[in-house]
Design a protein around this motif. Sequence first.
Motif, PDB file in Angstrom:
ATOM      1  N   LYS A  90      15.845  24.285   3.553  1.00  9.12           N
ATOM      2  CA  LYS A  90      16.049  24.842   4.887  1.00  9.12           C
ATOM      3  C   LYS A  90      14.846  24.471   5.733  1.00  9.12           C
ATOM      4  O   LYS A  90      13.707  24.662   5.325  1.00  9.12           O
ATOM      5  CB  LYS A  90      16.200  26.364   4.831  1.00  9.12           C
ATOM      6  N   ARG A  96      16.459  26.872  15.333  1.00  3.81           N
ATOM      7  CA  ARG A  96      17.599  26.821  14.418  1.00  3.81           C
ATOM      8  C   ARG A  96      17.085  26.587  13.007  1.00  3.81           C
ATOM      9  O   ARG A  96      16.095  25.907  12.797  1.00  3.81           O
ATOM     10  CB  ARG A  96      18.555  25.683  14.771  1.00  3.81           C
ATOM     11  N   TRP A  98      18.109  24.681   9.769  1.00  2.86           N
ATOM     12  CA  TRP A  98      18.966  23.590   9.316  1.00  2.86           C
ATOM     13  C   TRP A  98      19.013  23.630   7.791  1.00  2.86           C
ATOM     14  O   TRP A  98      17.971  23.763   7.142  1.00  2.86           O
ATOM     15  CB  TRP A  98      18.418  22.239   9.783  1.00  2.86           C
ATOM     16  N   GLN A  99      20.198  23.506   7.241  1.00  4.80           N
ATOM     17  CA  GLN A  99      20.372  23.522   5.790  1.00  4.80           C
ATOM     18  C   GLN A  99      20.765  22.128   5.325  1.00  4.80           C
ATOM     19  O   GLN A  99      21.734  21.560   5.826  1.00  4.80           O
ATOM     20  CB  GLN A  99      21.436  24.542   5.402  1.00  4.80           C
ATOM     21  N   ALA A 114      24.016  21.802   8.139  1.00  2.00           N
ATOM     22  CA  ALA A 114      24.492  22.971   8.872  1.00  2.00           C
ATOM     23  C   ALA A 114      23.316  23.601   9.601  1.00  2.00           C
ATOM     24  O   ALA A 114      22.195  23.598   9.092  1.00  2.00           O
ATOM     25  CB  ALA A 114      25.113  23.972   7.907  1.00  2.00           C
ATOM     26  N   LEU A 116      21.985  27.096  11.853  1.00  5.05           N
ATOM     27  CA  LEU A 116      22.212  28.491  12.181  1.00  5.05           C
ATOM     28  C   LEU A 116      21.161  28.907  13.205  1.00  5.05           C
ATOM     29  O   LEU A 116      19.957  28.750  12.952  1.00  5.05           O
ATOM     30  CB  LEU A 116      22.082  29.346  10.914  1.00  5.05           C
ATOM     31  N   GLU A 120      20.785  34.709  14.963  1.00  2.88           N
ATOM     32  CA  GLU A 120      21.790  35.253  14.051  1.00  2.88           C
ATOM     33  C   GLU A 120      21.186  35.781  12.751  1.00  2.88           C
ATOM     34  O   GLU A 120      21.893  36.354  11.934  1.00  2.88           O
ATOM     35  CB  GLU A 120      22.859  34.201  13.749  1.00  2.88           C
TER      36      GLU A 120
END
Length: 192
Positions: A90, A96, A98-99, A114, A116, A120
Amino acid sequence: MLAIVLVAIILPAPVSANASQTGEPASLRNEAEESAASDRQAVNRELELFRGSAISLSQAMAIAEARHAGAIAADVSFDGTPDSPVYRVKTLHHDRIWQHTIDATTGKIVGGEAALPLKELDAGDRSNLVALKTIRHRLADAVRLAEQAAAGKAISGGLIRERSRLSFAIVVMSGSDLKEVILEPPGVARRR
């Protein structure tokens, strides 16, 4: 965190008392013992895959960070459960998370990435990641120091907050043992 689970599974279990002392039926004890043996086998399999990995944890972090200029690795762990062992990384970039999934054999990114938004995440995780952006030392620095201190190869690393202190927690395989190394970056402000 996988690494903490691995440490908990590998640590020797206490010697079990007999049924007359615990009141526990022998069939339940046998099921628990079989489950523990199965868990140990799974952990040993994963550790063997890790030992055979061509890509190191540090290399996996560098690969993930290179995907976005200025990205910072925030968490990384080895995962030997898929068909091919991978690192799950990560990174933090532009508010953000990022994965990324990095193949532990080839160093190639597996699947897509991905993202996030930080908003969130829960307040504690957000606070840790905001603090990560402000400190000079990075997870890669902590991994390098932990590997030197424990004389081994890091299998996972990330941020933890204990007693209001933000630290890096790195799990290192040293011989056949797993060692957790906690490093507090210099100059980290305490937050309550």
